[in-house]
Design an enzyme around this catalytic site. Structure first.
Site, mmCIF file in Angstrom:
data_model
loop_
_atom_site.group_PDB
_atom_site.id
_atom_site.type_symbol
_atom_site.label_atom_id
_atom_site.label_comp_id
_atom_site.label_asym_id
_atom_site.label_seq_id
_atom_site.Cartn_x
_atom_site.Cartn_y
_atom_site.Cartn_z
ATOM 1 N N GLU A 159 58.810 85.316 34.570
ATOM 2 C CA GLU A 159 57.815 84.832 33.614
ATOM 3 C C GLU A 159 56.527 85.629 33.711
ATOM 4 O O GLU A 159 56.052 85.931 34.805
ATOM 5 C CB GLU A 159 57.552 83.355 33.912
ATOM 6 C CG GLU A 159 56.536 82.685 33.025
ATOM 7 C CD GLU A 159 56.434 81.202 33.357
ATOM 8 O OE1 GLU A 159 55.341 80.639 33.136
ATOM 9 O OE2 GLU A 159 57.424 80.605 33.826
ATOM 10 N N HIS A 201 55.549 75.914 28.180
ATOM 11 C CA HIS A 201 54.648 75.957 29.328
ATOM 12 C C HIS A 201 53.821 74.679 29.419
ATOM 13 O O HIS A 201 53.195 74.259 28.450
ATOM 14 C CB HIS A 201 53.719 77.168 29.175
ATOM 15 C CG HIS A 201 52.523 77.152 30.088
ATOM 16 N ND1 HIS A 201 51.248 76.831 29.648
ATOM 17 C CD2 HIS A 201 52.415 77.418 31.410
ATOM 18 C CE1 HIS A 201 50.410 76.912 30.668
ATOM 19 N NE2 HIS A 201 51.082 77.255 31.739
ATOM 20 N N LYS A 215 56.245 80.894 42.406
ATOM 21 C CA LYS A 215 55.272 81.908 42.021
ATOM 22 C C LYS A 215 55.469 83.176 42.851
ATOM 23 O O LYS A 215 55.694 83.097 44.074
ATOM 24 C CB LYS A 215 53.851 81.384 42.208
ATOM 25 C CG LYS A 215 53.513 80.166 41.367
ATOM 26 C CD LYS A 215 53.328 80.526 39.910
ATOM 27 C CE LYS A 215 52.876 79.334 39.094
ATOM 28 N NZ LYS A 215 52.523 79.685 37.704
ATOM 29 N N ASP A 252 53.265 77.244 24.106
ATOM 30 C CA ASP A 252 52.464 76.130 24.604
ATOM 31 C C ASP A 252 51.808 75.454 23.406
ATOM 32 O O ASP A 252 51.070 76.086 22.644
ATOM 33 C CB ASP A 252 51.414 76.681 25.570
ATOM 34 C CG ASP A 252 50.528 75.620 26.193
ATOM 35 O OD1 ASP A 252 50.070 74.731 25.460
ATOM 36 O OD2 ASP A 252 50.268 75.703 27.415
ATOM 37 N N ASP A 274 57.480 83.355 38.419
ATOM 38 C CA ASP A 274 56.327 83.524 37.538
ATOM 39 C C ASP A 274 55.322 84.438 38.219
ATOM 40 O O ASP A 274 54.817 84.126 39.296
ATOM 41 C CB ASP A 274 55.697 82.156 37.253
ATOM 42 C CG ASP A 274 54.565 82.215 36.243
ATOM 43 O OD1 ASP A 274 54.228 83.318 35.778
ATOM 44 O OD2 ASP A 274 54.026 81.139 35.910
ATOM 45 N N GLU A 320 52.965 81.562 27.161
ATOM 46 C CA GLU A 320 51.862 80.648 27.434
ATOM 47 C C GLU A 320 50.507 81.258 27.099
ATOM 48 O O GLU A 320 49.538 80.528 26.882
ATOM 49 C CB GLU A 320 51.873 80.193 28.891
ATOM 50 C CG GLU A 320 51.519 81.271 29.894
ATOM 51 C CD GLU A 320 51.521 80.749 31.326
ATOM 52 O OE1 GLU A 320 50.419 80.489 31.851
ATOM 53 O OE2 GLU A 320 52.604 80.577 31.886
#
Length: 370
Positions: A223, A299, A168, A272, A197, A249
């Site tokens: 992401e 996701h 992240k 997703d 992400d 997502e």
């Protein structure tokens, strides 16, 4: 012709086993609505979806008062027709998360029922392209974790045969993100994939600023760099960097994916199955992405996404975030960093109904009139 005679609704709450923090939120809860559909042949299909801690009662209310009653007496084999009819019933609240999550719980139950009656596992019934998929892990890459913890987790997963890790990003300053990524890259080497992400936390200017740093570390994708509704911003970002842009997502319709793909705003689709409204629209997005030669890397929901990514030709990765261990029997099969779909007819998830009953927060049953 078989018809639907009963629909059972239930919701549990699953608390994550580890602390999960990204640039905009902390994931402290997983409300999980279940839909169990019975037909007049005695067949049963089970579906589910999820929230990350808010909205679950609203999903259940939509299911109880609007969607589940509309299923009674209908032919469960007509999945696309049912999905369209239910979408029309809820047209005033679509496109959006609550409606999609409710539709997904129903749609996945219908696919489970259909596959069980056909004697086929979902991954074969939906296409059967491959019998395994490479895993990358997110569970050890959360934003609150320090560098050494990130490194230790990536090395441990690499030792288990995993092919990549997600880290992240979205720290206050670019230097902090650079230090975290640099430490992981130095530890795992060049051949191990590192994905990032940002969880929609960047402005366009900040995303463009940080992209060269990601290029320097050989990052596999960036992401959700921007808010999901900023299509033009993603177009500008994609044109400014060689790092693949991943989105999906936080998108809830086939048309939203169509806009991104037509404009070249993303090169990784992370559709997703819960947020798109079920397996039926998920497969449409996946095939649309295939037409644009774009890879699908979904996701979350690894147990449900496993058969789906094995069904299609343009999947590359499955995200590893365990969330169903406490309410299932046999865990997802993993060999040398690859997930292998179940050969059991249906979704291939071994539900522990005693554990689910013990965690139940809400339950309703809708039946046909006597």
């Amino acid at each position: 012709m078989a018809h639907i005679t009963r629909v059972e609704l239930n919701m549990i709450d699953l608390v994550p086993k580890v602390k999960r923090v990204d640039a905009i939120q902390s994931f402290v809860s997983q409300e999980t609505p279940f839909v169990t559909i019975h037909d007049s042949d005695g067949a049963i299909g089970v579906g589910y979806s999820y929230t990350i801690g808010t909205g679950g009662p609203s999903v259940m209310a939509l299911l109880e008062h609007t969607l589940a009653p509309a299923l009674i007496g209908r032919d469960p084999a007509r999945i696309d027709g049912l999905w369209r009819d239910l979408m029309f019933i809820t047209h005033a609240t679509a496109v959006g998360a609550i409606t999609s999550l409710a539709l997904a719980a129903i749609d996945t139950a219908l696919w489970d029922l259909k596959c069980k009656k056909a004697g086929l596992p979902l991954w074969k019934a939906a296409g059967g392209t491959r019998d395994r998929i490479a895993l990358y892990t997110t569970e050890g890459g959360w934003l609150h974790l320090d560098q050494q913890t990130l490194v230790d987790d990536a090395l441990a997963m690499q030792e288990k045969g995993f092919k990549g890790s997600k880290v992240k990003i979205g720290s206050d300053h670019i230097s902090q993100d650079a230090a975290r990524l640099g430490a992981v890259r130095a530890a795992v080497g060049e051949a191990y994939e590192i994905f990032t992400d940002a969880n929609q936390s960047f402005s366009l200017s900040e995303a463009i600023r940080r992209a060269p740093m990601l290029e320097d570390h050989g990052i596999g994708w960036l992401e959700e760099p921007l808010p999901a509704d900023d299509v033009n911003g993603h177009v500008a970002l994609a044109r400014s960097t060689s790092v693949p842009i991943a989105v999906g997502e936080s998108m809830y319709s086939l048309s939203q994916f169509k806009d991104y793909l037509q404009l070249g705003a993303a090169s990784i689709v992370q559709v997703d199955v819960a947020r798109i409204g079920g397996i039926t629209p998920w497969l449409k997005v996946a095939h649309l992405a295939e037409a644009f030669n774009v890879t699908v890397c979904p996701h979350f929901l690894m147990e449900l996404h496993l058969p789906l990514v094995c069904a299609i030709p343009n999947a590359r990765w499955l995200e590893y975030i365990p969330q169903l261990d406490s309410v299932t029997g046999d865990n997802m099969r993993i060999e040398d960093g690859y997930a292998i779909p179940s050969g059991t007819p249906g979704l291939g998830i071994d539900w522990d109904w005693d554990a689910i009953a013990a965690k139940s927060l809400v339950s309703h049953t809708i039946t046909e009139a006597a």
